[in-house]
Design a protein around this motif. Sequence first.
Motif, mmCIF file in Angstrom:
data_model
loop_
_atom_site.group_PDB
_atom_site.id
_atom_site.type_symbol
_atom_site.label_atom_id
_atom_site.label_comp_id
_atom_site.label_asym_id
_atom_site.label_seq_id
_atom_site.Cartn_x
_atom_site.Cartn_y
_atom_site.Cartn_z
ATOM 1 N N ARG A 46 26.571 59.633 43.310
ATOM 2 C CA ARG A 46 27.462 60.315 44.253
ATOM 3 C C ARG A 46 26.801 61.563 44.831
ATOM 4 N N LEU A 67 32.607 66.175 54.335
ATOM 5 C CA LEU A 67 31.375 65.514 53.877
ATOM 6 C C LEU A 67 31.595 64.696 52.604
ATOM 7 N N VAL A 68 32.515 65.145 51.746
ATOM 8 C CA VAL A 68 32.808 64.343 50.545
ATOM 9 C C VAL A 68 33.443 63.021 50.962
ATOM 10 N N LEU A 126 33.940 63.596 42.933
ATOM 11 C CA LEU A 126 32.575 64.100 43.019
ATOM 12 C C LEU A 126 32.023 64.534 41.660
ATOM 13 N N LEU A 182 25.905 62.541 48.702
ATOM 14 C CA LEU A 182 26.395 63.761 49.345
ATOM 15 C C LEU A 182 25.214 64.615 49.835
ATOM 16 N N GLY A 239 30.879 60.578 51.955
ATOM 17 C CA GLY A 239 30.173 59.996 50.819
ATOM 18 C C GLY A 239 31.052 59.030 50.039
ATOM 19 N N ARG A 271 39.181 64.807 45.790
ATOM 20 C CA ARG A 271 37.750 64.829 46.113
ATOM 21 C C ARG A 271 36.944 65.472 44.996
ATOM 22 N N TYR A 298 27.627 73.088 49.938
ATOM 23 C CA TYR A 298 28.930 72.606 50.391
ATOM 24 C C TYR A 298 29.955 72.936 49.306
#
Lengths: 680, 680
Positions: A52, A186-187, A91, A56, A190, A87, A68
């Motif tokens: 992950r 952005l998460v 992540l 990212l 991904g 999220r 980020y």
Amino acid sequence: MSPPLWIAAWALLLHGCAAGRAPQAPSTRNDIRDCSADPPYLPPTATNTTARLAVLRDILRTHGVHAYIVPSTDAHMSEYISERDARLGWLTGFTGSAGTAVVTRDKAALWTDSRYWTQAERELDCNWELQRTTSIESIGMWILKVVPAEGNVSLDPFLFSIDTWNSYSRALHGSSRTLLPLETNLVDQGWGDQRPPPSSSEIYSLPAEFTGSSWQEKVAGIRQRMEQHVRRPTAVLLSGLEETAWLFNLRGDDIPYNPVFYSYTLLTDTTISLFVEQSRLSVQARQSLRSGCPGPLCVELQEYGQVSAHLRRYAQGNVTVWLGTEYTTYGLYAIIPQEKLLEESYSPVMMAKAVKNAHEQEMLRAAHVRDAVAVIQYLLWLENTVPQGQVDEFSGAQRIDAFRWAQEHSRGPSFESISASGLNAALAHYSPSNGSSRTLSAREMYLFDTGGQYLDGTTDITRTVHWGEPTPLQKEAYTRVLMGNIDLSRLVFPSNTAGRTVESFARRALWDVGLNYGHGTGHGIGNFLSVHEWPVGFQSNNVPLEAGMFTSIEPGYYQDGEFGIRIEDVALVVEAQTEHQSGEKPFLTFEVVSLVPYDRNLIDLSLLSPEQIRYLNSYYERIRAHVGPELRRQRLEAAYVWLQESTEPFPVSSAGTAGTAAGLLALASLLSVLLSGLGA
Amino acid sequence: MSPPLWIAAWALLLHGCAAGRAPQAPSTRNDIRDCSADPPYLPPTATNTTARLAVLRDILRTHGVHAYIVPSTDAHMSEYISERDARLGWLTGFTGSAGTAVVTRDKAALWTDSRYWTQAERELDCNWELQRTTSIESIGMWILKVVPAEGNVSLDPFLFSIDTWNSYSRALHGSSRTLLPLETNLVDQGWGDQRPPPSSSEIYSLPAEFTGSSWQEKVAGIRQRMEQHVRRPTAVLLSGLEETAWLFNLRGDDIPYNPVFYSYTLLTDTTISLFVEQSRLSVQARQSLRSGCPGPLCVELQEYGQVSAHLRRYAQGNVTVWLGTEYTTYGLYAIIPQEKLLEESYSPVMMAKAVKNAHEQEMLRAAHVRDAVAVIQYLLWLENTVPQGQVDEFSGAQRIDAFRWAQEHSRGPSFESISASGLNAALAHYSPSNGSSRTLSAREMYLFDTGGQYLDGTTDITRTVHWGEPTPLQKEAYTRVLMGNIDLSRLVFPSNTAGRTVESFARRALWDVGLNYGHGTGHGIGNFLSVHEWPVGFQSNNVPLEAGMFTSIEPGYYQDGEFGIRIEDVALVVEAQTEHQSGEKPFLTFEVVSLVPYDRNLIDLSLLSPEQIRYLNSYYERIRAHVGPELRRQRLEAAYVWLQESTEPFPVSSAGTAGTAAGLLALASLLSVLLSGLGA
């Protein structure tokens, strides 16, 4: 109940009090990671996040981003979030409710508070540093250390409050790093198609019998507040999910335990725009919303994702937009030019919702009577089954949930039940899970903090019990917690008093002997809405108390590694009858609407003042009067008998005056001896 | 004592409570102006400001200014100001301690709070509109109405706090009017040579026996705080007059009742700059300051007026300047680039000064023993002379001042004595003047709120007395005020508790019957410094309580047009002895250091709990132990006898348990009859 958002202060306090006692990781434990071992040790509860993070980081590079920031909340500053908004959990692997992650091109770190340090060590893999603080200053300093000068520090502005954004901005100010808002998350990029889809379940209208007033009346009331405001705002922007749900008398189930749905509202002086997935509205709901079209009471339905664009267009006009900063993200806020903003902590909808009208009060009272039935059934069931050693924390929680589901208008629990035995109850935020659950025993105290959603109201109650022989400290601490609950509940205070200025009355009996608790004393609650309903309560950012508000009152005491006590009731703010009256408005007091007796086994009556005992007896009379008939109606005879026994009045003379009363008795018996000697 | 700065909250509260009861001007009164009469009527107390306004308006035109804002404070945000800084008074004729004037080319208006409305109508002439509010929003709206677009709104930035400046800035934001800071003060230009000259009296060193530690030790302590601060400031800027006086153990008499002098200090990690009129320093003071020259403990003496230029130069370096925003003007603040500022509400000197060391505590205790002698002498003198009708409020105030002056180390009163009989005591802020002073009578209550400056400490005490037959309401209200004083004084609370969260304990006994008071509950106090010493106290902008802090505790009750009650003591925060201890630090409580008994004639003992009576008795024991010997030492035998009588212990059994005790008595007497009948 005492979870995430409002527990932040609790965590800070606990941390302050217990500094140095933070759970450290002895290398012999196998439930937590050991990144210094070779090879690093990971427990089975940890998530492998290598892939992950790689994804990212590729995305970061594409966007020219060096760091980020990923928060734990959603675009509505919700206390509870949906799976789709988890999220941070996806992540990092960390499933606690509060934390912040920062990912750079070669580092990753998670910040969380002391409640979650052990949990984080169980769930993170060795890609992650754990930072045992939540201060944004500390996050900023870490970023300055690892991000090169001229680097971009990025975040999704629609996931940060205005305050939090400003704190990051200050932390990076003058450092030559740029704080770069990116509207695309952005998460999410991904996460891709592994991300749970948005909810598609129906959004429905509450039946009229379960609403305090029609949505048209509510809209008219808000427009009146707009007209009366000195700044004459032309619109109100609503971001909080409860705000839109309350205003239109709509409910959904997008978020666990909270009957709300993803939405925004822009209410102007002449139009109403509701931003929501239109296809999810029930036929009835759509009809209700459209019944006034065209006209000022016509709700224009707009796509949920259109709110920014719509607001941007609206803000070009000669307008003033009123919003509550506590529930608005920096992303939405920044769309409106500063001079067109009317900022207050809470929107007028939050303020209106906080004061329940007569029908809403009646509904909340009624919900609490049925809720008391479920809790009393549970207490009786525990009494009968705990001694056999067949109940554990998890099965207990399931049982109380089941008792609630059986009540009329039930819509399930209002939060994840806290069911904690012995030392587990000393953890402020404990919930049992299947498999790692302590067995209830007559040798230990047991604390359960649970609540229900009903169509007419939301409930939240905590009782602590002991079926055997409590220790002297347990009994003293329980009694003093109860004294605090009583002292605050029976307090008479002027209208417009801030909760924070009176919450110490719930602590004084503990303070007297050097005890205290590290969390807040109470929070507002809704009518089939949030169990933590701001802005009512006893904390510094709560608004002054007014008649018609509901708040929990929940002092406690926690002995690390041994036991925990909390006694929580929900109370309505009502006018008090006083002999005199300073000021224009009547004084206020509380009417406790939770109607479940306390554990007699844990009360040391000699500590109570006569006034406290009299208060307790009159409260028990009210319990009998309201819950007794309901138990009979539901043909719960055993529970009825249990209630009668549990609410027997306490003798007032045994309090305080003990010494004098003993003297009186001695004299009386001497007299009777003398009199009998005289042949009288 | 309860005047200007900290009474702002009081005024707001009173205004909130008594809205609509504002003193209106019936046309038959001749003590206030009547601008609608033809010709306008002005009382003899009004000042003709026509010429002054004409001069100022000429100056406004010269500077291209359309409106000029004149505040009531000085360049150090002082609560009390010198005559030289009474710009508002000179310009308007209004002599109240709080207000704001705005003068445009053809209008003039004064804003003040409800304490001063009547006084303003007595003192203003018809050039002035009186605005019955103090909100800057309202001032801003008035300005927007009368100042044309593109107009300049000007003020002296060295007379406004950062907060106030920001409020004006917000109020005019986006309005096309410019907020224009002008370093030259336009009122001073108009005032010209009529303006009183600066003080030229000597600035002297406190003898070592009256200081808690040497100034070198204090400087070292502040530099240590600088090193330990995460931002690593390179300098501390001091604007508050008390700050510099305390740091260097210097005193002056530039401001009535406050032994301070005009000055600023810039303390850096390697240098010390004191900005002061050098010629005023005593030889000793100069020697002390220069004894470490050259070196880091050498005080460089700079001219008072050079502070801005010096700060500007210093701020060009790679520095960080630490300052307290509450005592810094916008003018100085704006000199320092934002990224070089470390802003906190209070400077580290204010924070250090707030916690008294052992010697400072001893000094304050000792000053209060001698102060108690003066107050007791006064109470005895009143008892003997009031019945003859020869004492009025003004002569009473003179008498208590005289008793204080006679005490060792006395330096006069610490504020203008409040001496108020009957209905005058219901005014929060009453001081008598020669000529308009009410005669004291055994038929009325009398309140006096007075204090002294001594070389070793500052005192502040309020007692309320009645020499005749109080009404039932007077007695009940007095007793409940006393109960509040006792309840807060004997409270045990955790270390680091904010005063605002416990001040309600001083109100509960009143609240119980619907009574309340509209002012704060207490304020810090200095060692031969200010009688209102921030940041200690019970208001929302006070810092958490710590052992070693002193605060007043002063609940009251005011019955409009009838009577007023206040009971004020000064108390030291001390560690409490508790059975248990939550957290790392000992719990705290108060040690009352004011040592004067309360009026027995006004106490209804049946309202007090046994704990309250026991507390009162042990307080009276302490008074006897500390003040008794001092009275004897001073050969004040009559006062000694009065003290013994006034501190007789109260019977504990008469409280609360009245019913049971009566039963006991009845039984006992029955028993004795029986026994005597038996010949026993």
